[in-house]
Every structure is written in structure tokens, then in C-alpha cells.
Design an enzyme around this catalytic site. Structure first.
Site, PDB file in Angstrom:
ATOM      1  NE  ARG A 192     -38.325  -4.126 -29.698  1.00 29.15           N
ATOM      2  CZ  ARG A 192     -37.275  -3.351 -30.610  1.00 29.15           C
ATOM      3  NH1 ARG A 192     -36.943  -3.960 -31.691  1.00 29.15           N
ATOM      4  NH2 ARG A 192     -37.041  -2.211 -30.461  1.00 29.15           N
ATOM      5  CD  GLU A 220     -33.546  -9.606 -28.873  1.00 30.88           C
ATOM      6  OE1 GLU A 220     -32.961  -8.808 -28.485  1.00 30.88           O
ATOM      7  OE2 GLU A 220     -34.462  -9.726 -29.693  1.00 30.88           O
ATOM      8  CG  HIS A 239     -32.192  -7.108 -31.772  1.00 26.54           C
ATOM      9  ND1 HIS A 239     -33.006  -7.294 -30.755  1.00 26.54           N
ATOM     10  CD2 HIS A 239     -32.213  -6.235 -32.713  1.00 26.54           C
ATOM     11  CE1 HIS A 239     -33.879  -6.064 -31.114  1.00 26.54           C
ATOM     12  NE2 HIS A 239     -33.474  -5.642 -32.309  1.00 26.54           N
TER      13      HIS A 239
HETATM   14  C1  DGY Z   1     -35.111  -0.974 -33.427  1.00 25.62           C
HETATM   15  O1  DGY Z   1     -34.778   0.151 -33.743  1.00 25.62           O
HETATM   16  O2  DGY Z   1     -36.124  -0.835 -32.792  1.00 25.62           O
HETATM   17  C2  DGY Z   1     -34.132  -2.274 -33.807  1.00 25.62           C
HETATM   18  O3  DGY Z   1     -34.720  -3.353 -32.752  1.00 25.62           O
HETATM   19  C3  DGY Z   1     -32.719  -2.041 -33.190  1.00 25.62           C
HETATM   20  O4  DGY Z   1     -32.191  -1.217 -34.318  1.00 25.62           O
END
Ligand code: DGY
Length: 315
Positions: A233, A262, A280
Site C-alpha cells: 500500500r 492514488e 496498481h
Molecule cells: C489487494 O488485493 O489488496 C491489491 O492491492 C489489489 O489486488
């Protein structure tokens, strides 16, 4: 008949569990994010919400949804967009998608590691923009991946999948997690791991303790030849500090798939040297995204039936 609100378009087949269970599926045309007020109004009239990580399922949405709303199923393994504490107070279950995206996300983390180390984005951009004048022995010199040391931060399923890839490249792997994994290479203190590694790959969830985990102080502990990879993240890394570290050579490179705000990307990061930046797409293969949607849907159906699904998030 149970009703489910599905906030976005999902991969084909992703809603099969709802179809099989005879749900009425509430979806809008298009794929735009729902305004908060519309989301609250819609949540009040359904038994389940299926959402994605860009939907903020906060206390307002959850309170609006209760008492009919029974489950929020996030089509992502990370669930920092859902107020799990309020959901649990209100008796609303939360599901996510663990396990089905590990290998796909690890592939992308390794791609970023390789691409940042070998400066492939810069080199390809140069070629595409017609600036390539032929082989030059000093062009686009990177750092070696084979034989280097990787530090995996957060040693869950995805971190371990990245570590497996690293051993194929003859890398030594150290890892850091809050609790002793019992696996060789565990380093209790992140500050001790950072100066020892050539690559750092981040795989921690976002919560208060991991926000800004890689900040200016920690970046300064790393080798000047080091590369940071983030597929977890964005807010786990202080983006401004990372951009400065790349500019002044505190570290060599970065491969990022996620960002603090984002879809905004820090302009200094966009301009920083040796940065490979992706939008992402860690889990973005057809098969994986379909399986993620199905797993979220299966979890929601199970909760509405009064069962405890394996992908229930525990507050
Ligand atoms: C998640 O699953 O948390 C990713 O960031 C997107 O697949």
C-alpha cells in the site's frame, strides 16, 4: 430474494456465486466510483455489498446499511478502505480475498525489482523516443539482481512468494516481521535489516503502525545501491522522502505499484531518477481478478446464509 450491491464492473464470471444463489444484483452502468451519498442510500437496501479498494466503506455507509446489510466483501486482500471496527460493532461481516493473488502479485513485485535494478523503463523510453544512437558501453548501467540480498518486509503469503522467486536468482533472503517466523533469515529489527540488503520488497498491510514505515530516516539506513519495491500500500512509504532519496542518491532505485494518494502520484516521484512506476496492477491478470471476485462473492453468500466463510476478516 437477497440483494447484493456490486459497486464496480467485475471480471466475467466474478458474480457467478450470486447468480447460482439466486441473488438480485444491483449494479450501475459504467464503472465510476459511487458518490458517498448514493452509496449510503444503496447500502440500506441490500444484504451484501461487493466493493473494490477505491470504495470507502466508512462508518456512514455501514450505519446506513444496518440493520439489513450483513456483509461487505472487498475484492482485494487489503481492506484498509473498510472500517472493520465499525462493521464489527454493527454485526456486519467483512470478507476479503486472501490466497488467490499471492503468486500473481509476487510476479509483479519481482518484475518491479528487476526493472528498477536494470533501469528498463528509462532505457525503453529512450528507445521509443528516438534517442537511442546505438550501443554505448556506459549507458543505463544498473545493479545486479543475481547474488544480491533481498529484504522482505512482511513475511505473509505474498512476501514468501517473492522470497521463493529470489532464491531462483541466487539471492540471499532476509525477512522482517513483527513476530519471529522461525524461518532462517528473520531479522527482528527493521533498522538492522535495511543496511544489510540490496533490495527491499514491502508486503505489510496498511495500518497505523505501518503508515510511513519507510521514511527518510529509514531510507538513510539503506545502501546507496539499494532498490525499494512496493506492491503493498502506498502510505507504507513516505513518497516525498523516497523521491528525495532517489534524487540525491541515498538509494539507487524504486519500483512502485502503489501510491499514497492514488491515482495522484507525487510529481517529484514522477521526475525522480531510476523509478519504475506502475498503476496498481499487482493482481491484474484475468484469472486472478476473476478468482478474487468469485472469492469475495462466495464469502458474501456464505455470510448471508449464516455460515462463517474462510475469508472472513476478523476485527
Ligand atoms: C489487494 O488485493 O489488496 C491489491 O492491492 C489489489 O489486488
Amino acid at each position: 430474494m437477497p440483494r447484493v450491491l456490486v459497486t464496480r464492473r467485475l471480471p466475467e464470471g466474478g458474480l457467478d456465486p450470486f447468480v447460482a444463489a439466486g441473488y438480485e444484483i444491483v449494479q450501475r452502468d459504467g464503472d465510476e466510483p459511487w458518490p458517498a451519498a448514493d452509496l449510503c442510500a444503496a447500502a440500506a437496501e441490500v444484504d451484501a455489498v461487493v466493493c473494490v479498494l477505491t470504495d470507502r466503506i466508512d462508518a456512514d455507509v455501514l450505519r446506513a446499511g444496518a440493520p439489513r446489510l450483513k456483509v461487505v466483501a472487498n475484492v482485494a486482500v487489503g481492506y484498509d478502505n473498510v472500517d472493520v471496527a465499525t462493521a464489527s460493532e454493527l454485526g456486519i461481516a467483512v470478507c476479503n480475498t486472501p490466497g488467490v493473488l499471492d503468486e500473481t502479485t509476487a510476479d509483479l513485485a519481482f518484475l518491479l525489482l528487476l526493472a528498477a535494478a536494470r533501469r528498463t523503463s528509462d532505457a525503453e523510453a529512450d528507445l521509443r523516443q528516438g534517442r537511442w544512437t546505438g550501443f554505448h558501453i556506459g549507458d543505463f548501467l544498473g545493479v545486479d539482481v543475481h547474488g544480491a540480498t533481498l529484504g522482505v518486509v512482511g513475511y505473509g503469503r505474498i512476501g514468501q512468494a517473492v522470497a521463493r522467486r529470489a532464491s531462483g536468482f541466487g539471492m540471499e533472503v532476509l525477512h522482517h516481521s513483527r513476530h519471529d517466523t522461525g524461518v532462517p533469515g528473520w531479522v527482528a529489527d527493521l533498522d538492522e535489516l535495511l543496511p544489510r540488503v540490496d533490495f527491499v520488497s514491502l508486503h505489510v498491510p496498511l495500518y497505523d503502525e505501518t503508515r510511513g514505515l519507510l521514511d527518510a530516516r529509514r531510507l538513510a539506513l539503506m545502501k546507496p545501491s539499494a532498490v525499494v519495491v512496493n506492491t503493498a500500500r502506498g502510505p507504507v512509504v513516505d513518497e516525498e522522502a523516497l523521491a528525495v532519496a532517489l534524487e540525491d542518491g541515498t538509494i539507487f532505485g524504486a519500483g512502485l505499484d502503489v501510491y499514497e494518494r492514488e491515482p495522484h502520484v507525487h510529481p517529484r516521484l514522477l521526475a525522480a531518477p531510476h523509478a519504475v512506476l506502475l498503476p496498481h496492477i499487482g493482481s491484474a491478470t484475468e484469472a486472478t481478478r476473476r478468482r478474487m471476485a468469485q472469492l469475495a462473492a462466495e464469502g458474501a453468500v456464505a455470510v448471508v446464509r449464516g455460515e462463517r466463510p474462510p475469508n472472513l476478516v476478523v476485527a
